[in-house]
Design an enzyme around this catalytic site. Structure first.
Site, PDB file in Angstrom:
ATOM      1  N   ALA A  13      -5.764   4.829  25.813  1.00 28.73           N
ATOM      2  CA  ALA A  13      -5.779   2.994  25.423  1.00 28.73           C
ATOM      3  C   ALA A  13      -5.016   2.637  24.714  1.00 28.73           C
ATOM      4  O   ALA A  13      -4.441   1.543  24.841  1.00 28.73           O
ATOM      5  CB  ALA A  13      -6.657   2.810  25.668  1.00 28.73           C
ATOM      6  N   ARG A  18       3.246   3.220  16.064  1.00 29.09           N
ATOM      7  CA  ARG A  18       4.195   3.740  15.200  1.00 29.09           C
ATOM      8  C   ARG A  18       5.380   4.418  15.791  1.00 29.09           C
ATOM      9  O   ARG A  18       6.502   5.177  15.845  1.00 29.09           O
ATOM     10  CB  ARG A  18       3.194   5.085  14.617  1.00 29.09           C
ATOM     11  N   GLY A  84     -10.284   0.658  18.790  1.00 27.57           N
ATOM     12  CA  GLY A  84     -10.017   1.593  18.466  1.00 27.57           C
ATOM     13  C   GLY A  84     -11.019   2.877  19.170  1.00 27.57           C
ATOM     14  O   GLY A  84     -11.396   2.675  20.380  1.00 27.57           O
ATOM     15  N   ASP A 105      -2.920  12.252  22.888  1.00 37.37           N
ATOM     16  CA  ASP A 105      -1.032  11.696  22.184  1.00 37.37           C
ATOM     17  C   ASP A 105      -1.631  13.412  21.565  1.00 37.37           C
ATOM     18  O   ASP A 105      -0.276  13.463  20.635  1.00 37.37           O
ATOM     19  CB  ASP A 105      -1.527  11.263  21.186  1.00 37.37           C
ATOM     20  N   ASN A 353      37.353  26.102  49.940  1.00 34.81           N
ATOM     21  CA  ASN A 353      38.147  26.219  48.259  1.00 34.81           C
ATOM     22  C   ASN A 353      38.173  24.403  48.310  1.00 34.81           C
ATOM     23  O   ASN A 353      39.445  23.870  49.199  1.00 34.81           O
ATOM     24  CB  ASN A 353      39.403  26.727  48.039  1.00 34.81           C
ATOM     25  N   SER A 381      44.344  20.807  45.906  1.00 34.39           N
ATOM     26  CA  SER A 381      44.897  20.106  44.128  1.00 34.39           C
ATOM     27  C   SER A 381      45.054  18.324  43.946  1.00 34.39           C
ATOM     28  O   SER A 381      46.140  17.677  44.960  1.00 34.39           O
ATOM     29  CB  SER A 381      45.061  20.732  42.523  1.00 34.39           C
TER      30      SER A 381
HETATM   31  C1  UD1 Z   1      -6.989   9.758  15.122  1.00 33.31           C
HETATM   32  C2  UD1 Z   1      -7.677  10.057  14.526  1.00 33.31           C
HETATM   33  C3  UD1 Z   1      -8.443  10.701  13.475  1.00 33.31           C
HETATM   34  C4  UD1 Z   1      -7.704  12.312  13.889  1.00 33.31           C
HETATM   35  C5  UD1 Z   1      -6.051  12.003  14.087  1.00 33.31           C
HETATM   36  C6  UD1 Z   1      -5.139  13.590  15.575  1.00 33.31           C
HETATM   37  C7  UD1 Z   1      -9.881   8.167  15.072  1.00 33.31           C
HETATM   38  C8  UD1 Z   1     -10.142   6.908  14.424  1.00 33.31           C
HETATM   39  N1  UD1 Z   1      -9.003   8.517  14.134  1.00 33.31           N
HETATM   40  O1  UD1 Z   1      -5.915   8.947  14.146  1.00 33.31           O
HETATM   41  O2  UD1 Z   1      -9.421  11.242  12.291  1.00 33.31           O
HETATM   42  O3  UD1 Z   1      -6.834  12.973  12.827  1.00 33.31           O
HETATM   43  O4  UD1 Z   1      -6.296  10.856  16.140  1.00 33.31           O
HETATM   44  O5  UD1 Z   1      -4.209  13.482  15.792  1.00 33.31           O
HETATM   45  O6  UD1 Z   1     -10.360   8.174  16.199  1.00 33.31           O
HETATM   46  N2  UD1 Z   1      -6.865   5.073  21.286  1.00 33.31           N
HETATM   47  C9  UD1 Z   1      -7.063   4.152  22.710  1.00 33.31           C
HETATM   48  N3  UD1 Z   1      -7.872   3.010  22.065  1.00 33.31           N
HETATM   49  C10 UD1 Z   1      -7.654   2.971  21.099  1.00 33.31           C
HETATM   50  C11 UD1 Z   1      -7.128   3.389  20.028  1.00 33.31           C
HETATM   51  C12 UD1 Z   1      -6.299   4.195  20.666  1.00 33.31           C
HETATM   52  O7  UD1 Z   1      -7.641   4.926  23.532  1.00 33.31           O
HETATM   53  O8  UD1 Z   1      -8.553   1.364  21.117  1.00 33.31           O
HETATM   54  C13 UD1 Z   1      -6.254   6.186  22.120  1.00 33.31           C
HETATM   55  C14 UD1 Z   1      -5.052   6.722  21.874  1.00 33.31           C
HETATM   56  O9  UD1 Z   1      -4.119   5.857  22.723  1.00 33.31           O
HETATM   57  C15 UD1 Z   1      -4.854   7.928  21.225  1.00 33.31           C
HETATM   58  C16 UD1 Z   1      -5.755   8.270  20.883  1.00 33.31           C
HETATM   59  O10 UD1 Z   1      -6.445   6.874  21.256  1.00 33.31           O
HETATM   60  O11 UD1 Z   1      -4.377   8.908  22.745  1.00 33.31           O
HETATM   61  C17 UD1 Z   1      -5.917   8.217  19.630  1.00 33.31           C
HETATM   62  O12 UD1 Z   1      -5.341   7.373  18.665  1.00 33.31           O
HETATM   63  P1  UD1 Z   1      -4.376   7.171  17.602  1.00 33.31           P
HETATM   64  O13 UD1 Z   1      -4.573   5.744  17.021  1.00 33.31           O
HETATM   65  O14 UD1 Z   1      -2.866   8.180  18.021  1.00 33.31           O
HETATM   66  O15 UD1 Z   1      -5.487   7.618  16.231  1.00 33.31           O
HETATM   67  P2  UD1 Z   1      -5.246   8.706  14.918  1.00 33.31           P
HETATM   68  O16 UD1 Z   1      -4.512   6.886  14.085  1.00 33.31           O
HETATM   69  O17 UD1 Z   1      -3.890   9.153  15.839  1.00 33.31           O
HETATM   70 CA    CA Z   2      -2.906  10.090  16.979  1.00 35.81          CA
END
Ligand code: UD1
Ligand code: CA
Length: 434
Positions: A13, A18, A84, A105, A353, A381
């Site tokens: 979600a 980044r 989050g 991811d 050909n 050709s």
């Molecule tokens: C997260 C972990 C981190 C870990 C890393 C590993 C947390 C707080 N941190 O950090 O400890 O080392 O993954 O790869 O969990 N997502 C949602 N909803 C949100 C936010 C994120 O579904 O509101 C999903 C994103 O789409 C993504 C996954 O959660 O697929 C991870 O989110 P991301 O923001 O990449 O977390 P990191 O900062 O990498």
């Molecule tokens: Ca991540």
């Protein structure tokens, strides 16, 4: 553990800021398929109950996945109210006792690499790895062999930042843990987010069993940036190439070859350096020579290239496609097109050909038209074949001809040339030589 006893929740979600892209992060592709596709594909191998949590671009993500999977569930995160990774779990109620939570991811995970999470019995199993460069990951603080807590990079102090043991982002929870701790998460941190990782310290305080499982980066790498995407792509490509080499495909300088996830090889195939083969292409007993691009096409008992471009929806059998030949949406059977041609929207039959520089003029600026060429035709050709056009069997088109008639009957020679002229000593007069 049986498939029907495991629930998998995939967090997809987030925005993925980044990535510096307007496209949702989980839809960025690895080997031709969205990252999320690879994760769901592997998850389905070990669970019958897969839920994807969506919010950012939820319709686009859902639609993209429904193209591939009909048997997965979606949950919607209220990302405004509960942002989050912990917020993502607020609206999910897993069916089974054992719940695997995966970040969306991590396109490199495989069903085998997740086995460890299914075999151990604990309240929480969490994935860790040791990295030379832990940048971007949450740090895992372990004391006397026990996990104490996870701290996100943005919240960590200097000592914590120096920790090289990181959270890989896969967890196996018992259902009770999710029900008990997700509602208690707070957003009192640098990002004002509900961190899933805070479940660990809360469960630890309550004396729950938390097992850290050491995993490898090759399967658990998280993709946060375009650089990460490129690194993950290289790992995935290496896997795909190795799989096909093990199945008997000869590859010259494999590290220069790009093959997408949906491509299939059969029989004896050779792929030379610098080739790109995409989509659901099928290569059967064929030789793809250096620098060629084959997109979404079938190549059977043929050779293509060097530097041929076979664009989507071609079926090429028993044919020779030479250098700088572009073919699009065409059926070629038993054809030789050795050099510098464009064959689009064409059907060309056995023994024909196609001379160097032949162009099917398939587009009048508004519509596309088809060209049919029969058996044993000789196209000289530098000919232009203006579509719509049918050339029957046994026809000869003289070099340099522009074929404007819509149908050429068998046995004919077609020739359009202006009469040749000679202007005596013109050269010397023009350049004032002599
Ligand atoms: C997260 C972990 C981190 C870990 C890393 C590993 C947390 C707080 N941190 O950090 O400890 O080392 O993954 O790869 O969990 N997502 C949602 N909803 C949100 C936010 C994120 O579904 O509101 C999903 C994103 O789409 C993504 C996954 O959660 O697929 C991870 O989110 P991301 O923001 O990449 O977390 P990191 O900062 O990498
Ligand atoms: Ca991540």
């Amino acid at each position: 553990m049986k498939k029907e006893n495991i629930s998998i929740i995939i967090l997809a979600a987030g925005k993925g800021s980044r990535m510096q892209s307007s496209k949702a992060k989980v839809l960025h592709t690895i080997s031709g398929k969205p990252m999320l596709y690879h994760i769901i594909k592997e998850s389905r191998k070990i669970s019958d109950d897969v839920t994807v949590v969506v919010a950012h671009q939820k319709e686009a993500v859902r639609e993209a996945m429904q193209n591939y999977f009909t048997d997965i569930h979606f949950a919607i995160q209220d990302a405004q109210k509960f942002p989050g990774t912990g917020g993502a779990l607020k609206n999910v109620s897993p069916k089974n006792e054992k719940v695997l939570v995966l970040n969306g991811d991590m396109p490199l995970i495989t069903a085998e690499s997740l086995q460890g999470f299914l075999e151990i019995d604990a309240d929480i199993i969490m994935s860790i790895f040791d990295l030379h460069d832990p940048n971007g990951y949450g740090r895992v603080i372990i004391k006397e062999g026990h996990v104490e807590y996870i701290v996100e990079q943005k919240d960590a102090n200097d000592a914590e930042l120096n920790t090289t043991t990181v959270n890989a982002g896969v967890y196996a929870f018992s259902k009770d843990i999710i029900c008990k701790y997700i509602p208690r998460l707070s957003n009192d941190n640098a990002q004002k987010e509900y961190y899933l990782t805070d479940v660990i310290s809360m469960a630890k305080e309550d004396g729950m069993s938390i097992i850290p499982l050491l995993v490898d980066e090759e399967h658990f790498k998280g993709v946060n940036s375009k650089k990460d995407l490129a690194v993950a792509e290289e790992i995935m490509q290496d896997r795909i190439r190795t799989k096909w080499m093990n199945a008997g495909v000869t590859m010259q300088l494999p590290s220069t070859i790009y093959i997408e996830d949906g491509v299939v090889f059969e029989g004896e195939c050779i792929v030379e350096n610098g080739c790109r083969i995409t989509g659901e292409s099928k290569i059967i007993n064929s030789h793809i020579k250096a620098g060629s691009v084959i997109e979404e096409s079938v190549i059977k008992n043929s050779d293509c290239g060097p530097m041929a471009h076979v664009r989507p929806l071609c079926y090429i059998e028993d044919s020779h496609i030479g250098n700088f030949v572009e073919v699009k949406k065409s059926i070629l059977k038993g054809v030789k097109a050795g050099h510098l041609s464009y064959l689009g929207d064409a059907e060309i039959d056995e023994g024909t050909n196609i001379g160097a520089g032949t162009i099917t003029c398939n587009y009048d600026g508004i519509k596309k038209y088809k060209t049919y060429i029969g058996k044993n035709v000789f196209i000289g050709s530098d000919s232009q074949l203006i579509a719509p056009l049918t050339i029957k069997d046994d026809v000869m088109v003289a070099a340099g001809t522009t074929v404007t008639s819509q149908e050429i009957k068998s046995g004919n020679l077609v020739l359009s040339r202006t009469k040749i002229r000679f202007v005596k000593d013109f050269y010397y007069k023009f350049f004032k030589k002599k």
